[in-house]
Motif scaffolding. Structure first.
Motif, PDB file in Angstrom:
ATOM      1  N   LYS A   3       1.159  -1.544  -0.203  1.00  0.00           N
ATOM      2  CA  LYS A   3       0.018  -0.026   0.285  1.00  0.00           C
ATOM      3  C   LYS A   3       1.133   1.800  -0.102  1.00  0.00           C
ATOM      4  CE  LYS A   3      -2.513   2.333   3.592  1.00  0.00           C
ATOM      5  NZ  LYS A   3      -3.670   1.540   4.257  1.00  0.00           N
ATOM      6  N   TYR A   4       1.547   1.330   0.983  1.00  0.00           N
ATOM      7  CA  TYR A   4       2.540   2.167   0.691  1.00  0.00           C
ATOM      8  C   TYR A   4       3.617   2.580   0.037  1.00  0.00           C
ATOM      9  CZ  TYR A   4       1.451   2.532   5.840  1.00  0.00           C
ATOM     10  OH  TYR A   4       0.317   2.447   7.412  1.00  0.00           O
ATOM     11  N   LEU A   5       3.760   1.225  -0.585  1.00  0.00           N
ATOM     12  CA  LEU A   5       5.177   1.398  -1.843  1.00  0.00           C
ATOM     13  C   LEU A   5       4.063   2.255  -3.124  1.00  0.00           C
ATOM     14  CD1 LEU A   5       7.211  -1.324  -3.898  1.00  0.00           C
ATOM     15  CD2 LEU A   5       4.716   0.281  -4.697  1.00  0.00           C
ATOM     16  N   GLN A   6       2.384   2.220  -3.907  1.00  0.00           N
ATOM     17  CA  GLN A   6       1.763   1.854  -4.421  1.00  0.00           C
ATOM     18  C   GLN A   6       0.972   3.897  -3.898  1.00  0.00           C
ATOM     19  OE1 GLN A   6      -1.674  -0.180  -5.805  1.00  0.00           O
ATOM     20  NE2 GLN A   6      -0.317  -1.399  -3.747  1.00  0.00           N
TER      21      GLN A   6
ATOM     22  N   HIS B 194       8.389  11.620   3.077  1.00  0.00           N
ATOM     23  CA  HIS B 194       6.955  11.186   2.398  1.00  0.00           C
ATOM     24  C   HIS B 194       6.884   9.991   2.760  1.00  0.00           C
ATOM     25  CE1 HIS B 194       8.523  14.218  -0.719  1.00  0.00           C
ATOM     26  NE2 HIS B 194       6.748  14.443  -0.863  1.00  0.00           N
ATOM     27  N   LEU B 195       6.906   9.060   2.866  1.00  0.00           N
ATOM     28  CA  LEU B 195       6.233   7.398   4.030  1.00  0.00           C
ATOM     29  C   LEU B 195       5.672   8.326   5.402  1.00  0.00           C
ATOM     30  CD1 LEU B 195       6.217   4.737   3.912  1.00  0.00           C
ATOM     31  CD2 LEU B 195       8.002   4.106   4.534  1.00  0.00           C
TER      32      LEU B 195
ATOM     33  N   ALA C 252       2.317   6.475   6.103  1.00  0.00           N
ATOM     34  CA  ALA C 252       1.990   5.530   7.250  1.00  0.00           C
ATOM     35  C   ALA C 252       2.057   6.643   8.781  1.00  0.00           C
ATOM     36  CB  ALA C 252       3.560   4.988   7.706  1.00  0.00           C
ATOM     37  N   PHE C 253       1.641   7.348   8.716  1.00  0.00           N
ATOM     38  CA  PHE C 253       1.681   8.722  10.134  1.00  0.00           C
ATOM     39  C   PHE C 253       0.208   7.265  11.216  1.00  0.00           C
ATOM     40  CE2 PHE C 253      -2.590   9.162   7.985  1.00  0.00           C
ATOM     41  CZ  PHE C 253      -3.793   9.318   9.131  1.00  0.00           C
TER      42      PHE C 253
ATOM     43  N   GLU D 275       0.724   4.088  11.966  1.00  0.00           N
ATOM     44  CA  GLU D 275       1.454   3.355  12.611  1.00  0.00           C
ATOM     45  C   GLU D 275       3.008   4.765  13.564  1.00  0.00           C
ATOM     46  OE1 GLU D 275       2.876   0.359  10.195  1.00  0.00           O
ATOM     47  OE2 GLU D 275       1.829   0.707   8.506  1.00  0.00           O
ATOM     48  N   GLU D 276       2.885   5.898  13.454  1.00  0.00           N
ATOM     49  CA  GLU D 276       3.899   6.371  13.579  1.00  0.00           C
ATOM     50  C   GLU D 276       4.741   6.167  13.579  1.00  0.00           C
ATOM     51  OE1 GLU D 276       3.506   5.973  18.376  1.00  0.00           O
ATOM     52  OE2 GLU D 276       1.455   6.299  18.318  1.00  0.00           O
ATOM     53  N   PHE D 277       5.018   6.313  12.069  1.00  0.00           N
ATOM     54  CA  PHE D 277       6.453   6.005  11.329  1.00  0.00           C
ATOM     55  C   PHE D 277       7.208   7.245  11.397  1.00  0.00           C
ATOM     56  CE2 PHE D 277       8.429   7.065   7.324  1.00  0.00           C
ATOM     57  CZ  PHE D 277       9.748   5.969   7.430  1.00  0.00           C
ATOM     58  N   GLU D 278       7.859   6.963  11.888  1.00  0.00           N
ATOM     59  CA  GLU D 278       9.073   8.594  11.606  1.00  0.00           C
ATOM     60  C   GLU D 278      10.616   8.236  11.243  1.00  0.00           C
ATOM     61  OE1 GLU D 278       9.438  11.148  13.676  1.00  0.00           O
ATOM     62  OE2 GLU D 278       7.610  10.252  13.998  1.00  0.00           O
ATOM     63  N   ALA D 279      11.094   7.230  10.420  1.00  0.00           N
ATOM     64  CA  ALA D 279      12.233   6.839   9.337  1.00  0.00           C
ATOM     65  C   ALA D 279      12.449   5.808   9.269  1.00  0.00           C
ATOM     66  CB  ALA D 279      13.132   7.828   9.876  1.00  0.00           C
ATOM     67  N   MET D 280      12.058   4.993   8.477  1.00  0.00           N
ATOM     68  CA  MET D 280      13.380   4.343   8.304  1.00  0.00           C
ATOM     69  C   MET D 280      14.427   4.214   8.874  1.00  0.00           C
ATOM     70  SD  MET D 280      12.921   3.107   3.930  1.00  0.00           S
ATOM     71  CE  MET D 280      11.209   1.964   3.163  1.00  0.00           C
TER      72      MET D 280
END
Length: 99
Positions: free
Chosen positions: A15-18, A77-78, A82-83, A85-90
């Protein structure tokens, strides 16, 4: 050219890739399907790969400063998508990635 590889463990990798590829396609050349995408960032290509539980990103640039910029572009951008999921950084891996 320098290359860094980042990963984000998530069940929503495809989903995020797309979402990322469709977003970037408004400004730069992009090719993608459900599991792989290539984005022509200004400093070099970014390749995204989605598995059932992980999104991988490989960014390429001519020098460390531009490589850092490429990582920030992907992360920022991610973060928008992905907010929940509380995404901050890869998690980035290379000799030039910041600690």
């Amino acid at each position: 050219m320098l290359t860094d590889t980042g990963h984000f463990n998530t069940p929503n990798a495809s989903k995020y890739l797309q979402q990322l590829c469709k977003h970037f396609a408004h400004k730069v050349a992009v090719t993608h399907d459900d599991s792989r995408g290539t984005v022509a960032l200004g400093m070099g290509p970014a390749t995204l790969t989605a598995s059932a539980d992980r999104l991988l990103a490989e960014v390429t640039a001519p020098d460390a400063a531009e490589l850092d910029h490429a990582r920030l572009i992907i992360d920022n951008h991610l973060k928008r998508f992905a907010f929940r999921e509380e995404f901050e950084a890869m998690t980035w891996a290379s000799a030039t990635a910041p600690a």
